[in-house]
Design an enzyme around this catalytic site. Structure first.
Site, mmCIF file in Angstrom:
data_model
loop_
_atom_site.group_PDB
_atom_site.id
_atom_site.type_symbol
_atom_site.label_atom_id
_atom_site.label_comp_id
_atom_site.label_asym_id
_atom_site.label_seq_id
_atom_site.Cartn_x
_atom_site.Cartn_y
_atom_site.Cartn_z
ATOM 1 N N SER A 279 5.481 5.202 9.576
ATOM 2 C CA SER A 279 5.945 4.497 10.116
ATOM 3 C C SER A 279 7.527 3.653 8.712
ATOM 4 O O SER A 279 8.051 3.436 9.122
ATOM 5 C CB SER A 279 4.641 3.436 9.601
ATOM 6 O OG SER A 279 4.009 3.709 11.081
ATOM 7 N N CYS A 280 6.886 3.732 7.602
ATOM 8 C CA CYS A 280 8.086 3.937 6.609
ATOM 9 C C CYS A 280 8.987 5.047 7.361
ATOM 10 O O CYS A 280 10.684 3.851 6.854
ATOM 11 C CB CYS A 280 6.984 3.805 5.338
ATOM 12 S SG CYS A 280 5.534 4.094 4.627
#
Length: 161
Positions: A47-48
């Site tokens: 997600s980062c």
């Protein structure tokens, strides 16, 4: 945990300057700038890398038009990992990478997350801070660290508009 209206606690992070690691105090880094500091559980994590950092990099000019002087990304990773993540995800170096390898500063913020069950050790929750100097104007924290909702660049743009 820190909250809106508080000043950030004293502390330092690592940054990369002229291809060398440098320790810098948070107050020196921020000065009297209007800033956004967002925290991620880890460099190169799904997600980062797919959403969070790219969102801030792609919206950087829109943030500067709204008066933001600095956008920083902090994670519990060493500065070499953060620097290489920046090169692969934000090659124009719009986002200032802030390394907190031992989670010392994240613990002062009260934003640590024990991700040992995933083999990740101590990390930070996913968060975003709107700052004027070291004063916290607003804070956003995701309930689930893998989600990028209330801390997304698009959300902060709406808050600032």
């Amino acid at each position: 945990m820190i909250k809106a209206g508080n000043n950030l606690p004293d502390g330092a992070v690592m940054v990369m300057e002229n291809a060398a690691p440098k320790k810098i105090s948070v107050s020196e880094l921020l000065g009297d700038k209007k800033s956004i500091i967002f925290g991620v559980p880890g460099a190169f994590t799904p997600s980062c890398s797919a959403k969070h950092l790219p969102g801030f990099a792609s919206e950087y000019e829109n943030f500067t038009k709204l008066g933001i002087d600095l956008i920083g990304c902090i994670a519990v990773n060493d500065i070499f990992v953060m620097d290489n993540w920046s090169k692969s995800t934000d090659p124009e170096n719009k986002i200032k990478m802030l390394a907190d390898g031992n989670a010392d500063y994240i613990k002062k913020l009260g934003l640590e997350w024990d991700a040992s069950e995933f083999g990740l050790g101590l990390r930070c929750v996913r968060f975003a801070l709107l700052l004027e100097g070291i004063k916290i104007k607003d804070i956003f924290v995701e309930e689930v660290p893998s989600h990028v909702n209330v801390t997304a660049a698009s959300k902060l743009l709406k808050v600032l508009s």
